[in-house]
Design a protein around this motif. Sequence first.
Motif, PDB file in Angstrom:
ATOM      1  N   GLN A  15       0.689  -1.216  -0.059  1.00  8.17           N
ATOM      2  CA  GLN A  15      -0.013   0.110  -0.011  1.00  8.17           C
ATOM      3  C   GLN A  15       0.994   1.280   0.093  1.00  8.17           C
ATOM      4  O   GLN A  15       0.542   2.185  -0.790  1.00  8.17           O
ATOM      5  N   ARG A  16       2.134   1.317   0.376  1.00  9.90           N
ATOM      6  CA  ARG A  16       2.896   2.357   0.632  1.00  9.90           C
ATOM      7  C   ARG A  16       3.551   2.512  -0.569  1.00  9.90           C
ATOM      8  O   ARG A  16       3.718   3.599  -1.266  1.00  9.90           O
ATOM      9  N   ALA A  17       3.720   1.418  -1.339  1.00  9.65           N
ATOM     10  CA  ALA A  17       4.380   1.172  -2.804  1.00  9.65           C
ATOM     11  C   ALA A  17       3.614   1.915  -3.603  1.00  9.65           C
ATOM     12  O   ALA A  17       3.927   2.681  -4.633  1.00  9.65           O
ATOM     13  N   LEU A  18       2.088   1.627  -3.640  1.00  4.58           N
ATOM     14  CA  LEU A  18       1.063   2.107  -4.297  1.00  4.58           C
ATOM     15  C   LEU A  18       1.045   3.598  -4.246  1.00  4.58           C
ATOM     16  O   LEU A  18       1.051   4.297  -5.376  1.00  4.58           O
ATOM     17  N   ARG A  19       0.930   4.055  -3.060  1.00  2.00           N
ATOM     18  CA  ARG A  19       1.024   5.723  -2.873  1.00  2.00           C
ATOM     19  C   ARG A  19       2.212   6.235  -3.383  1.00  2.00           C
ATOM     20  O   ARG A  19       2.240   7.339  -3.875  1.00  2.00           O
ATOM     21  N   ASP A  20       3.468   5.801  -3.133  1.00  2.22           N
ATOM     22  CA  ASP A  20       4.557   6.298  -3.654  1.00  2.22           C
ATOM     23  C   ASP A  20       4.705   6.380  -5.128  1.00  2.22           C
ATOM     24  O   ASP A  20       4.890   7.418  -5.868  1.00  2.22           O
ATOM     25  N   LEU A  21       4.285   5.145  -5.800  1.00  3.55           N
ATOM     26  CA  LEU A  21       4.330   5.163  -7.280  1.00  3.55           C
ATOM     27  C   LEU A  21       3.279   6.051  -7.773  1.00  3.55           C
ATOM     28  O   LEU A  21       3.837   6.698  -8.858  1.00  3.55           O
ATOM     29  N   ASN A  22       2.202   6.253  -7.270  1.00  5.76           N
ATOM     30  CA  ASN A  22       1.169   7.134  -7.794  1.00  5.76           C
ATOM     31  C   ASN A  22       1.681   8.574  -7.516  1.00  5.76           C
ATOM     32  O   ASN A  22       1.474   9.192  -8.495  1.00  5.76           O
TER      33      ASN A  22
END
Length: 101
Positions: free
Chosen positions: A63-70
């Motif tokens: 979920q952190r990766a999703l937010r970071d990438l977005n």
Amino acid sequence: MVIEGWERWIEADLIGAYDVKQLRAKYANLLDTYLAHEQISKQPVCLIMLEIGRGIVPIEAKQRALRDLNGWLSQDAAERCNEVFYAWNGLVRPIKTMIEP
């Protein structure tokens, strides 16, 4: 051309093993492809990018990766775009506007 749904594409790429740097490069290349299309076709491309999380950092790594990438994708897109607008609750605010020569 209007393109949206980035967060769903990123989420699908985060299933299983993933490399955040490779995924960021993948989406940067995709942005460059859309930019090239816009220049060749002379038709505007509109990217709709969602803000995810409003600054809340989740415990789960994906979920952190999703937010970071977005977030990085939004920054990378804004860097390439002539115009950027922030829309929230029906209010639109210009962030970056094209400067006429």
